[in-house]
Design a protein around this motif. Structure first.
Motif, mmCIF file in Angstrom:
data_model
loop_
_atom_site.group_PDB
_atom_site.id
_atom_site.type_symbol
_atom_site.label_atom_id
_atom_site.label_comp_id
_atom_site.label_asym_id
_atom_site.label_seq_id
_atom_site.Cartn_x
_atom_site.Cartn_y
_atom_site.Cartn_z
ATOM 1 N N ASP A 93 -4.310 51.125 46.222
ATOM 2 C CA ASP A 93 -5.195 50.840 47.358
ATOM 3 C C ASP A 93 -4.713 51.517 48.635
ATOM 4 O O ASP A 93 -5.522 51.967 49.454
ATOM 5 C CB ASP A 93 -5.288 49.329 47.594
ATOM 6 C CG ASP A 93 -6.019 48.624 46.462
ATOM 7 O OD1 ASP A 93 -6.673 49.318 45.662
ATOM 8 O OD2 ASP A 93 -5.938 47.383 46.376
ATOM 9 N N SER A 94 -3.403 51.560 48.829
ATOM 10 C CA SER A 94 -2.867 52.150 50.059
ATOM 11 C C SER A 94 -3.252 53.625 50.167
ATOM 12 O O SER A 94 -3.557 54.125 51.258
ATOM 13 C CB SER A 94 -1.342 52.014 50.091
ATOM 14 O OG SER A 94 -0.757 52.626 48.943
ATOM 15 N N THR A 95 -3.258 54.326 49.053
ATOM 16 C CA THR A 95 -3.653 55.739 49.064
ATOM 17 C C THR A 95 -5.124 55.896 49.419
ATOM 18 O O THR A 95 -5.508 56.823 50.139
ATOM 19 C CB THR A 95 -3.378 56.379 47.695
ATOM 20 O OG1 THR A 95 -1.991 56.269 47.392
ATOM 21 C CG2 THR A 95 -3.784 57.843 47.685
ATOM 22 N N ARG A 118 -4.628 56.102 41.639
ATOM 23 C CA ARG A 118 -3.924 55.876 42.906
ATOM 24 C C ARG A 118 -4.077 54.433 43.381
ATOM 25 O O ARG A 118 -5.091 53.781 43.121
ATOM 26 C CB ARG A 118 -4.442 56.822 43.980
ATOM 27 C CG ARG A 118 -4.281 58.290 43.620
ATOM 28 C CD ARG A 118 -2.813 58.653 43.483
ATOM 29 N NE ARG A 118 -2.627 60.056 43.123
ATOM 30 C CZ ARG A 118 -1.449 60.654 43.067
ATOM 31 N NH1 ARG A 118 -0.355 59.963 43.328
ATOM 32 N NH2 ARG A 118 -1.365 61.932 42.728
ATOM 33 N N VAL A 170 -5.468 55.721 53.141
ATOM 34 C CA VAL A 170 -4.985 56.935 53.801
ATOM 35 C C VAL A 170 -5.995 58.067 53.649
ATOM 36 O O VAL A 170 -6.295 58.784 54.610
ATOM 37 C CB VAL A 170 -3.617 57.359 53.212
ATOM 38 C CG1 VAL A 170 -3.221 58.735 53.740
ATOM 39 C CG2 VAL A 170 -2.545 56.332 53.558
ATOM 40 N N VAL A 171 -6.536 58.235 52.451
ATOM 41 C CA VAL A 171 -7.510 59.304 52.211
ATOM 42 C C VAL A 171 -8.744 59.127 53.093
ATOM 43 O O VAL A 171 -9.219 60.080 53.732
ATOM 44 C CB VAL A 171 -7.912 59.343 50.724
ATOM 45 C CG1 VAL A 171 -9.131 60.245 50.515
ATOM 46 C CG2 VAL A 171 -6.748 59.828 49.879
ATOM 47 N N LEU A 189 -10.542 58.011 43.073
ATOM 48 C CA LEU A 189 -9.129 57.886 43.416
ATOM 49 C C LEU A 189 -8.435 56.813 42.571
ATOM 50 O O LEU A 189 -7.318 57.013 42.090
ATOM 51 C CB LEU A 189 -8.985 57.559 44.899
ATOM 52 C CG LEU A 189 -9.344 58.682 45.888
ATOM 53 C CD1 LEU A 189 -9.400 58.145 47.304
ATOM 54 C CD2 LEU A 189 -8.334 59.821 45.794
ATOM 55 N N LYS A 190 -9.109 55.687 42.392
ATOM 56 C CA LYS A 190 -8.494 54.567 41.673
ATOM 57 C C LYS A 190 -8.524 54.782 40.161
ATOM 58 O O LYS A 190 -7.515 54.578 39.477
ATOM 59 C CB LYS A 190 -9.238 53.271 42.025
ATOM 60 C CG LYS A 190 -9.104 52.848 43.469
ATOM 61 C CD LYS A 190 -7.853 52.027 43.692
ATOM 62 C CE LYS A 190 -7.921 50.713 42.970
ATOM 63 N NZ LYS A 190 -6.660 49.936 43.138
ATOM 64 N N ALA A 209 -9.123 64.386 50.013
ATOM 65 C CA ALA A 209 -9.149 64.054 51.439
ATOM 66 C C ALA A 209 -9.731 65.198 52.262
ATOM 67 O O ALA A 209 -10.588 64.980 53.137
ATOM 68 C CB ALA A 209 -7.739 63.717 51.932
ATOM 69 N N SER A 256 -6.406 66.497 43.096
ATOM 70 C CA SER A 256 -5.292 65.918 43.841
ATOM 71 C C SER A 256 -5.829 65.047 44.968
ATOM 72 O O SER A 256 -6.975 65.190 45.410
ATOM 73 C CB SER A 256 -4.412 67.015 44.438
ATOM 74 O OG SER A 256 -5.108 67.726 45.458
ATOM 75 N N VAL A 257 -4.979 64.152 45.431
ATOM 76 C CA VAL A 257 -5.363 63.245 46.508
ATOM 77 C C VAL A 257 -5.688 64.022 47.775
ATOM 78 O O VAL A 257 -6.713 63.766 48.441
ATOM 79 C CB VAL A 257 -4.225 62.233 46.776
ATOM 80 C CG1 VAL A 257 -4.482 61.467 48.080
ATOM 81 C CG2 VAL A 257 -4.092 61.273 45.612
ATOM 82 N N TRP A 258 -4.836 64.988 48.126
ATOM 83 C CA TRP A 258 -5.073 65.738 49.363
ATOM 84 C C TRP A 258 -6.289 66.641 49.227
ATOM 85 O O TRP A 258 -6.993 66.901 50.215
ATOM 86 C CB TRP A 258 -3.831 66.535 49.742
ATOM 87 C CG TRP A 258 -2.748 65.665 50.269
ATOM 88 C CD1 TRP A 258 -1.563 65.370 49.660
ATOM 89 C CD2 TRP A 258 -2.765 64.928 51.497
ATOM 90 N NE1 TRP A 258 -0.836 64.493 50.419
ATOM 91 C CE2 TRP A 258 -1.548 64.209 51.557
ATOM 92 C CE3 TRP A 258 -3.678 64.802 52.524
ATOM 93 C CZ2 TRP A 258 -1.227 63.375 52.619
ATOM 94 C CZ3 TRP A 258 -3.372 63.968 53.587
ATOM 95 C CH2 TRP A 258 -2.159 63.260 53.637
#
Length: 428
Positions: free
Chosen positions: A274-276, A272, A279-280, A266-267, A332, A327-329
């Motif tokens: 840290d906040s993302t 992305r 959330v993930v 993610l990073k 997740a 993608s982030v989602w």
């Protein structure tokens, strides 16, 4: 033979038919235990957030955080070697209460000492001791659940306990952040201390039946070295538990570092903040809740082997999928699927150990399994994270996922594939 089976056969011989297990939602003792442990897990989340920040604010050193984590982890492992013997020697309800009260005192010392200024040295005393006591509590907890609900309901009980624990693990850090921001880090640690009092009261209000199906204190009549090895010997002699221990040790080698790899992907790969990441991981934890709620129904419908092997196989596919998620989602959702499958497989495995192990050995078997199971995990985590830094995350995710699939395939050719291994003959 376990106490539940003896009682059932006596009733059948008397012509009254088998006793239907009472639904857990109508079981007062389990309800109290369930609620108290859920609140305690939420309290643990406060310390999980507050303690690292406390030492970071006091010293400004990330190395100090890592050192404290390492020392505490070592204390937990050492305690695990002896925990099983303690659990099998002493009354489990009393041991749970003593562990809770000990942790209440230990964590309460931190905010009291901090009133006169930072006391970093105290953390190096309190945290390792608290982790050691916590390991004894966890081993006792596993044995007490079987005593509390009986073997017929243990999978359902484990699922409910783990589902609410996962939910508390999601909400707890959020509440910890609010409390720490408004009242300070020591206040958050104080709430964690209070949560252990809640747990102790909950255990005090229930009755945990004692084992009557085996020697009352068999450990006391064994030589010390036999006493410590009894759990490992039982695991080795039981055909299903032996294979499960080997397969799960391989699985943890491949997966203990996955959280670090997900964060790195993610990073580093997706860029992305840290906040993302938070959330993930929070969204993904919903998978643990869902898997925990479904496991009892799934095992009843398809049996142990198909449930365990199927969950392992899907988990392997999910790991491969994370390596290609762009993608982030997508990350997740796939990680949520992975965590749900891990919950199903893990609860099935733990429930089977609780069902087939004689009660007077359950503490030592649990302790031995955890020691063997996690022994290679740190090595695997180091290897996988090194591989990700050198070759990128995608090849590492594919490698780990394919190996997990091979574990599931290998299980098809072992006694693990049986639908009802809990009904098979005991360890030979």
């Amino acid at each position: 033979m376990c106490r539940t089976s003896v009682r059932r056969r006596v009733k059948e011989a008397a012509g009254s038919g088998p006793e239907a297990p009472r639904p857990l939602w109508r079981d007062r003792s389990f309800g109290i235990f369930w609620g108290a442990q859920t609140l305690s897990v939420a309290g643990d989340s406060f310390a999980l957030i507050a303690v690292p920040l406390l030492i970071l604010n006091a010293t400004g050193s990330v190395a100090q955080m890592g050192l404290l984590t390492g020392v505490s982890g070592a204390a937990s492992i050492v305690a695990g070697v002896f925990a099983g013997v303690l659990v099998d020697r002493f009354d489990r309800r009393t041991l749970l209460i003593v562990c809770d009260l000990a942790r209440l005192v230990l964590y309460a010392l931190i905010p009291l000492a901090w009133t006169t200024g930072p006391r970093v040295w105290l953390l190096y005393v309190v945290l390792p001791l608290a982790e050691a006591v916590g390991m004894v509590f966890q081993v006792t907890y596993v044995t007490a659940v079987r005593n509390l609900v009986g073997e017929d309901r243990v999978t359902d009980a484990n699922g409910k306990l783990y589902a609410t624990a996962a939910a508390a693990g999601i909400l707890g850090p959020m509440l910890a952040g609010v409390v720490a921001g408004r009242f300070g880090l020591t206040a958050a640690i104080g709430i964690n201390a209070v949560s252990f009092a809640v747990s102790a009261i909950g255990v005090y209000l229930i009755r945990v039946p004692r084992n009557t199906g085996g020697p009352a204190t068999p450990a006391a009549r064994e030589r010390p070295w036999r006493e410590f090895l009894a759990g490992a010997v039982f695991l080795w002699r039981h055909p299903v538990l032996r294979v499960l221990t080997v397969l799960l040790s391989c699985f943890v080698f491949l997966t203990l570092g996955l959280t670090d790899l997900v964060i790195y992907r993610l990073k580093h790969d997706l860029g992305r903040p840290d906040s993302t990441v938070g959330v993930v991981l929070g969204v993904a934890a919903v998978g643990t809740v869902i898997g925990s709620l479904l496991v009892a129904r799934l095992r009843r419908r398809v049996g142990f082997g198909p449930a365990w092997i199927g969950a392992q196989a899907v988990a392997g596919l999910a790991i491969v999928g994370v390596g290609f998620a762009g993608s982030v989602w997508g990350v997740a959702v796939i990680v949520a699927l992975y965590l749900g499958c891990v919950s199903v497989a893990g609860i099935c495995s733990m429930s089977l150990r609780q069902q087939v192990t004689p009660d007077y050995l359950l503490g030592r078997v649990t302790s031995a399994f955890w020691t063997i199971h996690f022994s290679m995990g740190p090595v695997g985590a180091a290897v996988l994270t090194w591989g990700a830094a050198r070759y990128g995350t995608t090849p590492v995710f594919v490698f780990a996922g394919v190996c997990c699939l091979l574990i599931a395939v290998a299980a098809l050719f072992t006694p693990v594939q049986g639908r009802h291994p809990e009904n098979a003959s005991p360890a030979q």
